[in-house]
Design an enzyme around this catalytic site. Structure first.
Site, PDB file in Angstrom:
ATOM      1  N   GLY A 110       9.450   0.393   3.695  1.00 53.70           N
ATOM      2  CA  GLY A 110      10.747  -0.109   4.144  1.00 53.70           C
ATOM      3  C   GLY A 110      11.800   0.985   4.188  1.00 53.70           C
ATOM      4  O   GLY A 110      12.510   1.140   5.192  1.00 53.70           O
TER       5      GLY A 110
ATOM      6  N   GLU B   4     -11.336  -5.339  -1.700  1.00 50.23           N
ATOM      7  CA  GLU B   4     -11.625  -3.990  -1.200  1.00 50.23           C
ATOM      8  C   GLU B   4     -12.097  -3.081  -2.339  1.00 50.23           C
ATOM      9  O   GLU B   4     -13.021  -2.277  -2.171  1.00 50.23           O
ATOM     10  CB  GLU B   4     -10.384  -3.414  -0.510  1.00 50.23           C
TER      11      GLU B   4
HETATM   12  C1  LIG Z   1      -3.434  -1.306  -3.768  1.00 53.53           C
HETATM   13  C2  LIG Z   1      -2.565  -1.908  -2.706  1.00 53.53           C
HETATM   14  C3  LIG Z   1      -3.109  -2.263  -1.483  1.00 53.53           C
HETATM   15  C4  LIG Z   1      -2.296  -2.815  -0.476  1.00 53.53           C
HETATM   16  N1  LIG Z   1      -2.863  -3.133   0.734  1.00 53.53           N
HETATM   17  C5  LIG Z   1      -2.077  -3.581   1.723  1.00 53.53           C
HETATM   18  C6  LIG Z   1      -2.619  -3.823   3.024  1.00 53.53           C
HETATM   19  O1  LIG Z   1      -3.822  -3.647   3.248  1.00 53.53           O
HETATM   20  N2  LIG Z   1      -1.788  -4.251   4.003  1.00 53.53           N
HETATM   21  C7  LIG Z   1      -0.443  -4.448   3.774  1.00 53.53           C
HETATM   22  O2  LIG Z   1       0.279  -4.798   4.692  1.00 53.53           O
HETATM   23  N3  LIG Z   1       0.093  -4.247   2.567  1.00 53.53           N
HETATM   24  C8  LIG Z   1      -0.687  -3.809   1.533  1.00 53.53           C
HETATM   25  N4  LIG Z   1      -0.136  -3.581   0.300  1.00 53.53           N
HETATM   26  C9  LIG Z   1       1.273  -3.913   0.072  1.00 53.53           C
HETATM   27  C10 LIG Z   1       2.206  -2.866   0.661  1.00 53.53           C
HETATM   28  O3  LIG Z   1       1.844  -1.586   0.213  1.00 53.53           O
HETATM   29  C11 LIG Z   1       3.628  -3.212   0.249  1.00 53.53           C
HETATM   30  O4  LIG Z   1       3.930  -4.498   0.719  1.00 53.53           O
HETATM   31  C12 LIG Z   1       4.620  -2.223   0.819  1.00 53.53           C
HETATM   32  O5  LIG Z   1       4.382  -0.946   0.281  1.00 53.53           O
HETATM   33  C13 LIG Z   1       6.037  -2.669   0.521  1.00 53.53           C
HETATM   34  O6  LIG Z   1       6.920  -1.735   1.042  1.00 53.53           O
HETATM   35  P1  LIG Z   1       8.315  -1.481   0.316  1.00 53.53           P
HETATM   36  O7  LIG Z   1       9.048  -0.503   1.166  1.00 53.53           O
HETATM   37  O8  LIG Z   1       8.961  -2.759  -0.002  1.00 53.53           O
HETATM   38  O9  LIG Z   1       7.918  -0.816  -1.082  1.00 53.53           O
HETATM   39  P2  LIG Z   1       6.996   0.440  -1.397  1.00 53.53           P
HETATM   40  O10 LIG Z   1       6.244   0.901  -0.223  1.00 53.53           O
HETATM   41  O11 LIG Z   1       6.249   0.078  -2.619  1.00 53.53           O
HETATM   42  O12 LIG Z   1       8.054   1.571  -1.762  1.00 53.53           O
HETATM   43  C14 LIG Z   1       8.911   1.459  -2.857  1.00 53.53           C
HETATM   44  C15 LIG Z   1       9.422   2.842  -3.203  1.00 53.53           C
HETATM   45  O13 LIG Z   1      10.478   2.697  -4.127  1.00 53.53           O
HETATM   46  C16 LIG Z   1      10.385   3.705  -5.112  1.00 53.53           C
HETATM   47  N5  LIG Z   1      11.073   3.235  -6.308  1.00 53.53           N
HETATM   48  C17 LIG Z   1      10.839   2.095  -6.993  1.00 53.53           C
HETATM   49  N6  LIG Z   1      11.696   1.981  -8.017  1.00 53.53           N
HETATM   50  C18 LIG Z   1      12.493   3.075  -7.975  1.00 53.53           C
HETATM   51  C19 LIG Z   1      13.556   3.539  -8.779  1.00 53.53           C
HETATM   52  N7  LIG Z   1      14.008   2.832  -9.823  1.00 53.53           N
HETATM   53  N8  LIG Z   1      14.136   4.704  -8.473  1.00 53.53           N
HETATM   54  C20 LIG Z   1      13.701   5.436  -7.409  1.00 53.53           C
HETATM   55  N9  LIG Z   1      12.700   5.047  -6.617  1.00 53.53           N
HETATM   56  C21 LIG Z   1      12.102   3.884  -6.887  1.00 53.53           C
HETATM   57  C22 LIG Z   1       8.878   3.873  -5.305  1.00 53.53           C
HETATM   58  O14 LIG Z   1       8.575   5.146  -5.862  1.00 53.53           O
HETATM   59  C23 LIG Z   1       8.356   3.700  -3.892  1.00 53.53           C
HETATM   60  O15 LIG Z   1       8.240   4.932  -3.222  1.00 53.53           O
HETATM   61  C24 LIG Z   1      -0.923  -3.035  -0.716  1.00 53.53           C
HETATM   62  C25 LIG Z   1      -0.374  -2.673  -1.951  1.00 53.53           C
HETATM   63  C26 LIG Z   1      -1.185  -2.121  -2.945  1.00 53.53           C
HETATM   64  C27 LIG Z   1      -0.578  -1.731  -4.269  1.00 53.53           C
END
Ligand SMILES: Cc1cc2nc3c(=O)[nH]c(=O)nc-3n(C[C@H](O)[C@H](O)[C@H](O)COP(=O)(O)OP(=O)(O)OC[C@H]3O[C@@H](n4cnc5c(N)ncnc54)[C@H](O)[C@@H]3O)c2cc1C
Length: 417
Positions: free
Chosen positions: A19, A174
């Site tokens: 995101g 997986e």
């Molecule tokens: C093992 C695994 C397999 C997955 N497989 C799939 C799949 O096949 N298909 C799919 O669509 N989704 C999958 N997902 C889910 C998907 O990865 C997440 O839905 C997605 O990453 C969410 O995006 P986001 O931007 O909300 O958060 P994220 O991508 O998790 O990014 C959050 C970021 O915030 C940072 N952060 C958090 N807290 C802090 C803080 N306090 N200070 C500074 N930085 C911080 C973290 O370091 C991270 O870089 C999977 C997840 C996992 C764990």
């Protein structure tokens, strides 16, 4: 790359995941100053974490430096820092490298593993949410085989060779499939003193099915494929405790094992708890139709950190939700700056897919459902294309072809004891 200090509105994005990165890019042409903060200096492709934990890929195949991703974008500055608190009233965030004031805040802090308050599991099971955790699992699995290869006590050996994956969603399925292939295709060739009939891989799920978002026939195909891969599928079984050697199941069964991989739950990152906002049972912040939080129009929460209901159902914690929300949140920040009406967020479902290993996957996209080899090809192509960098795509593609042709897993170095 450092933006000049100007009077331009300051947009702070917390989180360089799916995101956060997409939001920063969507604001590339906006007349704003962006600070993107993450506690890591890399963007992580979490969907392939399980391949790092099962020795198929290396850490730098699925992670990419944030600075490299944004080096051509002039209005963004990256800061590696952990955000420790957020004051929505003062429009300030606290980090371990100092405070930062914002005009607009976009929280994209993702999720973390949810052990539902079970302390024994939180302490002794392996989570799979970070690169470190995936590498720890890989080291541990390989070490179990090293120890088992010279363990003469049969009970101890069987415990070393018992691997339990908890959670029947895509990550659990997986991981179990990949673990089976690592063990039976690769390690079986290298440990002549181990009787591989003593190996036990169990996938434990509390509900009565796997991959709940898939149509029933694909759920059944998944179970059949796992069983063919020597994975014991245990449905309607709840895990209650784990002390590092004994796994307790509801009903009293005890499984001697050193390896429990916890893929049974996620919750929003703990930073969301500090916002003082209404949260759902996964601790996600409840946002409105424009992805803002109540009474703070300048604050947006997206992705795994946000609870957004569509057709009365909260959206799942998956990457396409985070990416699509990032686009709308970025548009709405621009609209607020220009005093224009905001865009409502509507999620476009892109379908579900999971791979169960070599030649085996399930894909469900609208009316199109597929299983087996075709689904596996689609899964492979989609995941290669979604990787961030051309180098990563080439390296992962090459490793997959190599593994496919020679039944190998290249990353089998134990790096930590
Ligand atoms: C093992 C695994 C397999 C997955 N497989 C799939 C799949 O096949 N298909 C799919 O669509 N989704 C999958 N997902 C889910 C998907 O990865 C997440 O839905 C997605 O990453 C969410 O995006 P986001 O931007 O909300 O958060 P994220 O991508 O998790 O990014 C959050 C970021 O915030 C940072 N952060 C958090 N807290 C802090 C803080 N306090 N200070 C500074 N930085 C911080 C973290 O370091 C991270 O870089 C999977 C997840 C996992 C764990």
């Amino acid at each position: 790359m450092t933006p000049k200090l100007t009077n331009k509105p300051h947009v702070v994005i917390i989180g360089a995941g799916f995101g956060g990165i997409r939001a920063a890019r969507a604001l590339a042409k906006s007349d704003v100053r962006i600070t993107l903060i993450d506690k890591h200096n890399y963007h992580l492709f979490q969907p392939l974490l399980y391949q790092v934990s099962t020795a198929g890929l290396s850490v730098d195949d699925i992670a990419y430096p944030v600075r490299a991703m944004l080096r051509d974008q002039e209005n963004v500055e990256f800061r590696m820092a952990e955000v420790t608190d957020v004051s929505l009233d003062d429009k300030t965030i606290a980090t371990d490298t100092g405070d930062i004031a914002y005009d607009y805040l976009l929280m994209a802090t993702g999720g973390m593993t949810n052990y539902y308050g079970m302390q024994g599991l939180a302490t002794n099971a392996f989570g799979m949410k970070t690169l470190d955790e995936a590498v720890t699992i890989r080291n541990h699995i390989l070490k179990m085989f090293e120890l088992a290869s010279h363990e003469s006590d049969a009970d101890k050996r069987r415990a070393l060779l018992t691997f339990v994956v908890v959670g029947g969603g895509p990550t659990g399925v997986e991981s179990a499939g990949a673990l089976s292939e690592l063990i039976y295709f690769v390690l079986a060739k290298e440990y002549p003193h181990i009787n591989f009939k003593e190996v036990r891989i169990a996938l434990v799920e509390a509900s009565d099915g796997l991959l709940p978002a898939m149509p029933v026939d694909l759920q059944e195909a998944t179970i059949e494929t796992l069983i063919r891969k020597h994975v014991e599928v245990r449905l309607c079984v709840q895990v209650t405790d784990f002390d590092g050697k004994l796994l307790a199941l509801k009903g009293g069964e005890i499984v001697p094992t050193h390896t429990v991989i916890w893929a049974a739950g996620v919750r929003a990152s703990d930073l969301v708890d500090k916002l003082g906002l209404k949260q759902d049972r996964m601790r996600r912040a409840v946002v409105n139709e424009y992805l803002q939080v109540p009474e703070k129009p300048e604050v947006f929460v997206i992705g795994d950190a946000a609870h957004f209901k569509q057709n009365e159902t909260p959206l799942p914690m998956i990457a396409p939700v985070a990416i699509q929300q990032a686009e709308i949140a970025a548009k709405n920040i621009n609209s607020l700056i220009k005093d224009r009406p905001l865009n409502k967020f509507v999620y476009k479902d892109v379908g579900n897919m999971a791979t169960i290993g070599r030649n085996a996957a399930v894909v469900s996209m609208g009316k199109f459902n597929s299983k087996g080899f075709i689904a596996w090809l689609i899964w492979s192509i989609v995941h290669i294309l979604r990787l961030i960098d051309f180098r990563n795509r080439m390296v992962v593609f090459t490793k997959w072809i190599w593994d496919y042709l020679v039944y190998e897993r290249v990353v089998r170095i134990i790096t930590r004891q």
